[in-house]
Design an enzyme around this catalytic site. Structure first.
Site, PDB file in Angstrom:
ATOM      1  N   ASP A  65      12.514  15.408 -14.409  1.00 54.64           N
ATOM      2  CA  ASP A  65      13.157  14.675 -13.270  1.00 54.64           C
ATOM      3  C   ASP A  65      14.286  13.648 -13.391  1.00 54.64           C
ATOM      4  OD1 ASP A  65      11.980  12.061 -14.153  1.00 54.64           O
ATOM      5  OD2 ASP A  65      10.144  13.232 -13.998  1.00 54.64           O
TER       6      ASP A  65
ATOM      7  N   ASP B 273       6.840  14.326 -25.909  1.00 60.04           N
ATOM      8  CA  ASP B 273       5.925  15.332 -25.091  1.00 60.04           C
ATOM      9  C   ASP B 273       5.001  14.466 -24.099  1.00 60.04           C
ATOM     10  OD1 ASP B 273       4.871  17.755 -23.910  1.00 60.04           O
ATOM     11  OD2 ASP B 273       4.855  18.584 -25.995  1.00 60.04           O
ATOM     12  N   MET B 274       4.188  15.153 -23.206  1.00 61.78           N
ATOM     13  CA  MET B 274       3.256  14.244 -22.484  1.00 61.78           C
ATOM     14  C   MET B 274       2.171  15.551 -21.920  1.00 61.78           C
ATOM     15  SD  MET B 274       2.483  13.323 -19.147  1.00 61.78           S
ATOM     16  CE  MET B 274       1.806  11.765 -18.233  1.00 61.78           C
TER      17      MET B 274
ATOM     18  N   PHE C 223      -2.379   3.729  -5.231  1.00 60.98           N
ATOM     19  CA  PHE C 223      -1.352   2.548  -5.231  1.00 60.98           C
ATOM     20  C   PHE C 223      -1.768   1.507  -4.138  1.00 60.98           C
ATOM     21  CE2 PHE C 223       2.390   0.882  -3.785  1.00 60.98           C
ATOM     22  CZ  PHE C 223       3.176   0.500  -5.247  1.00 60.98           C
TER      23      PHE C 223
ATOM     24  N   GLY D  20       6.205  21.419 -21.106  1.00 59.49           N
ATOM     25  CA  GLY D  20       7.531  22.118 -20.502  1.00 59.49           C
ATOM     26  C   GLY D  20       7.967  21.297 -19.557  1.00 59.49           C
TER      27      GLY D  20
ATOM     28  N   GLU E  69       0.666  -1.238   0.109  1.00 60.67           N
ATOM     29  CA  GLU E  69      -0.095  -0.072   0.073  1.00 60.67           C
ATOM     30  C   GLU E  69       0.847   1.279   0.041  1.00 60.67           C
ATOM     31  OE1 GLU E  69      -3.100   0.169  -0.454  1.00 60.67           O
ATOM     32  OE2 GLU E  69      -3.900  -2.015   0.119  1.00 60.67           O
TER      33      GLU E  69
ATOM     34  N   GLU F 185      18.855  42.278 -36.029  1.00 62.01           N
ATOM     35  CA  GLU F 185      18.652  41.243 -35.040  1.00 62.01           C
ATOM     36  C   GLU F 185      19.024  39.926 -35.534  1.00 62.01           C
ATOM     37  OE1 GLU F 185      14.688  42.542 -32.887  1.00 62.01           O
ATOM     38  OE2 GLU F 185      14.559  41.626 -34.807  1.00 62.01           O
TER      39      GLU F 185
HETATM   40  C1  GLA Z   1       3.706  21.250 -24.963  1.00 63.89           C
HETATM   41  C2  GLA Z   1       4.912  21.345 -25.254  1.00 63.89           C
HETATM   42  C3  GLA Z   1       5.146  22.680 -26.280  1.00 63.89           C
HETATM   43  C4  GLA Z   1       4.577  22.169 -27.543  1.00 63.89           C
HETATM   44  C5  GLA Z   1       3.217  21.717 -27.455  1.00 63.89           C
HETATM   45  C6  GLA Z   1       2.690  21.503 -28.611  1.00 63.89           C
HETATM   46  O1  GLA Z   1       2.801  22.429 -24.467  1.00 63.89           O
HETATM   47  O2  GLA Z   1       5.520  22.113 -23.926  1.00 63.89           O
HETATM   48  O3  GLA Z   1       6.501  23.221 -26.288  1.00 63.89           O
HETATM   49  O4  GLA Z   1       5.431  21.250 -27.816  1.00 63.89           O
HETATM   50  O5  GLA Z   1       3.091  20.956 -26.395  1.00 63.89           O
HETATM   51  O6  GLA Z   1       1.483  20.766 -28.614  1.00 63.89           O
END
Ligand code: GLA
Length: 727
Positions: free
Chosen positions: A531, A478-479, A280, A526, A176, A611
């Site tokens: 981690d 990404d997630m 969990f 982001g 647990e 620039e």
């Molecule tokens: C997240 C990522 C971004 C970009 C978008 C795309 O928010 O952190 O940098 O890649 O997804 O959907």
């Protein structure tokens, strides 16, 4: 010898260059913690005291001796149900319905190399660099066996801990709660430094006193989270950047975690780091085992700077892997803030052309190149190139980008599915959902059940089919949501949060094996999964969706306590900034982004000619110091949450080169002068400012500092490179 066991009093000592860790098997077979801190030489069991403690339980073996209680003694791995009422490292629910695990020592083994963990990221070391101590404990009734794993990296001043829980009994049990580290301090007052935040404002530093009662933080979001980072520092109340003692703990895991600190009734402090106990309930049938992810520990008697340096080195050299562990990181241009979802093949080629003209190494085509994906409402899971949108095949596009001398990379989000996708229409049960309930949406998407092999295999096949079409140099993994609906159609509820993470790690491992030359950058909106666990697979991670230079100073400051600059992806974006609306000079944006793996997140076509020249110069300058940023020792020179300037520097190992960056955060009428004190230089060596040619003694710069110019503008920034003169 990093690991020693004295038979006569059954004391284990782990030794690193500057620290010692000690524990003891007592007469009843309990494993008691004795000490962790600066080097000691004797046996610390004299620290143990025994008094009659009212209302604290006494194990039956001690007879009528009321002075022996696990409620007061320091322990290595305290479990629920044996008279210790403080926070437990382990809770086992037995077949008879009881929550009890009475762990006693049954043996130990030492190994001449650092252990690895099955299916989980862990610190690695060459033979000779690391050793392992395994201590075996057992509950004599349930026959639950617990192996405590200790890794010792002597020279690196690092100790790691992990735990394997195995059901050797006949009956099933359920775990647990399981931590991998418990630190019991017999005395002292401690501050807890933790890193809290939110999407686009991650890893703010919080320092609070550990008082009586439970101080806890963690994640129930399925990922380590933007909200709390899986890392903690315990420090004396007077500990600063360069003085005082402090302990650091990093959990090498990217999912739900729990960190708890409590000062008990006798003013002893217990700190635990491990798996989150909510959501969990991990069943272990006969012969089954659960590995608790690793914690990396270190101790410094000379402040946070030294502690950070040890973690940076450990993560850089003993956790990050692959080709890019030691290779220069490419300067990249990412299409996201340049065009979001509205691009076609032409847009990408124009960006590639700009990249080539400016000296940028790599172009990344972010979200929107696959399936039906014109916004974030659909398409995830359909990993088929949208050739209509691109106006060509992915192979053709990649070849054209490469022909310009620019490497090419793409964005993927393998763990997710949109309800409006062929994948979801064909396999609705592949998403995590609680039977009979409508799922909770987050960014209008659902989470695929990565605890299931067939789901992973399918997505792996789809992603490989894309990667095999072209010569990609990079992918951004990404997630973009938290995990709700914690329920797997096949695996039920109790195992999902953990098995899901193992599934993600398994996928990443397979990807790395198949494409060893591809650089994988981690991302979760982001820094939502920034981690140490991810760093084992992705040596760099998009630090935050906030690209505002001023906010980034604070985000990167918090991040720097544990994670090395090489893991921090940091880009120059357009102004006004898309997250805050703030406008900061291109120079200042460049200075801030150079505190990590550098790149751009804008449409260079929109830059003015001057620039563009400035960008070329930024890239030239970044490349000149890239190795120092990636491998040098990082020093925080101010606290941008409190001070009027943000300042940091990198110093090479031999101290022959240093790179200082300063951003002024405030401007006032008749402004006072600010003196930035440097760190890490050789006091008696002479250093030359490579631009002005001025010479200074290292000690002078460290003791008296450098006066910063007073300029009538907002957020001016300065970079100074110092080279040691030959003596
Ligand atoms: C997240 C990522 C971004 C970009 C978008 C795309 O928010 O952190 O940098 O890649 O997804 O959907």
């Amino acid at each position: 010898m990093a690991i020693e066991f004295r038979h006569e009093n059954r004391v284990f000592t782990l030794e690193t260059r500057h620290t010692s860790y000690q524990m003891k098997v007592d007469d009843f077979g309990f494993l008691l913690h004795l000490y962790y801190g600066g080097r000691i030489y004797g046996d610390m069991d004299y620290l143990l005291t025994y008094y009659d403690r009212g209302f604290s339980g006494n194990p039956s073996d001690v007879g009528n001796d009321r002075t022996y209680s696990l409620d007061a003694l320091p322990q290595e791995y305290p479990a629920m149900g044996v008279g210790d009422f403080r926070n437990s490292a382990l809770i086992v629910h037995n077949a008879d319905g009881s929550d009890c695990c009475d762990l006693r020592y049954i043996g130990h083994e030492t190994k001449k190399e650092k252990y690895r963990l099955q299916g989980l990221p862990a610190v690695y070391a060459d033979p000779g660099e690391g050793e392992t101590l395994e201590i075996y404990l057992e509950d004599r009734v349930s026959h639950v066996k617990v192996t405590l794993l200790y890794g010792v990296l002597e020279e690196a001043d690092i100790i790691t801990r992990s735990v394997v829980i195995e059901n050797q009994g006949e009956q099933s049990v359920t775990v647990e709660k399981a931590a991998s580290t418990c630190l019991d301090f017999l005395s002292g007052d401690y501050d807890m430094l933790s890193f809290y935040g939110r999407h686009t404002m991650e890893r703010n530093l919080q320092r609070e006193k550990i008082s009586h009662g439970n101080h806890a933080f963690g994640s129930r979001r399925g990922a380590s989270s933007h909200q709390y980072n899986p890392a903690v520092i315990l420090a004396g109340e007077n500990t600063t950047e360069d003085t005082g003692s402090c302990y650091g703990m990093v959990f090498v895991y990217s999912g739900n975690f729990l960190c708890e600190a409590e000062k008990d009734q006798y003013d002893q402090t217990r700190v635990l780091m491990g798996l989150q106990s909510d959501l969990f309930h991990y069943p272990l049938g006969k012969g089954e085992r659960l590995t608790v992810p690793e914690t990396i520990l270190s101790y410094s008697d000379s402040g946070f700077g030294e502690l950070s340096a040890r973690f940076h080195r450990c993560i850089r050299e003993h956790l990050c892997r692959g080709k890019y562990k030691d290779a220069p990181r490419p300067v990249l241009l990412n299409s996201w803030e340049a065009s979001y979802f509205s691009f076609n093949g032409e847009t990408i080629l124009k960006l590639a052309k700009c990249a080539a003209d400016l000296g940028i190494d790599m172009l990344v085509m972010d979200d929107g190149w696959f399936g039906k994906r014109e916004d974030d409402n659909s398409g995830l899971g359909d990993w088929k190139v949208n050739e209509k949108k691109l106006g060509c095949t992915l192979k053709e596009l990649t070849e054209k980008v490469n022909e310009m001398g620019v490497k090419f990379g793409i964005w993927i989000e393998p763990e997710m599915v949109s309800e409006d996708s062929d994948l979801y229409r064909n396999h609705p049960d592949w998403a995590l959902q609680i039977p009979g309930r409508e799922p909770v949406r987050c960014r209008n998407q659902l989470v695929l059940d990565f605890s299931r092999e067939e789901v992973r295999d399918f997505i792996f096949g789809e992603i490989c089919a894309i990667l095999d079409q072209c010569s990609f140099a990079y992918i951004k993994w990404d997630m973009n949501r938290s995990i709700t609906d914690v329920y797997s159609a096949v695996n039920g509820q109790g195992k999902v949060t953990y098995d899901y993470m193992l599934g993600v790690y398994d996928f990443l491992e397979r990807l790395l094996r198949k494409y060893p030359d591809i650089l994988i950058e981690g991302c979760s909106g982001g820094g939502g999964r920034f981690d140490a666990g991810m760093m084992y697979y992705t040596p760099q991670i998009w630090c935050s969706d906030n690209t505002d230079a001023v906010d980034r100073l604070r985000i990167q400051y918090g991040t720097s306590f544990f994670y090395p600059a090489s893991t921090v992806c940091s880009h120059v974006s357009a102004v006004p900034n898309h997250q805050t609306g703030r406008s900061v000079s291109l120079h200042t944006r460049g200075v801030v982004a150079m505190a990590g793996s550098f790149g751009y997140e804008l449409n260079p076509e929109k830059l003015l000619p001057e620039e563009k020249e400035a960008v070329k110069e930024q890239i030239r300058q970044y490349k000149a110091v890239e190795e120092l940023i990636r491998k040098g020792t990082y020093y925080r020179l101010s606290d941008p949450f409190k001070d009027v300037y943000a300042a940091w520097m990198f110093v090479s190992e031999e101290k022959e080169r240093a790179f200082l960056s300063v951003v002024m955060l405030e401007i006032h009428g008749n402004m006072t002068v600010n003196y930035v004190k440097l760190r890490g230089l050789e006091p008696q060596a002479v250093y030359r400012d490579t631009e002005s040619g001025r010479r200074y003694y290292g000690a002078d710069l460290m003791e008296a500092g450098l006066p910063m110019p007073v300029e009538q503008k907002e957020y001016p920034a300065y970079q100074i490179e110092l080279m040691k003169e030959c003596s």
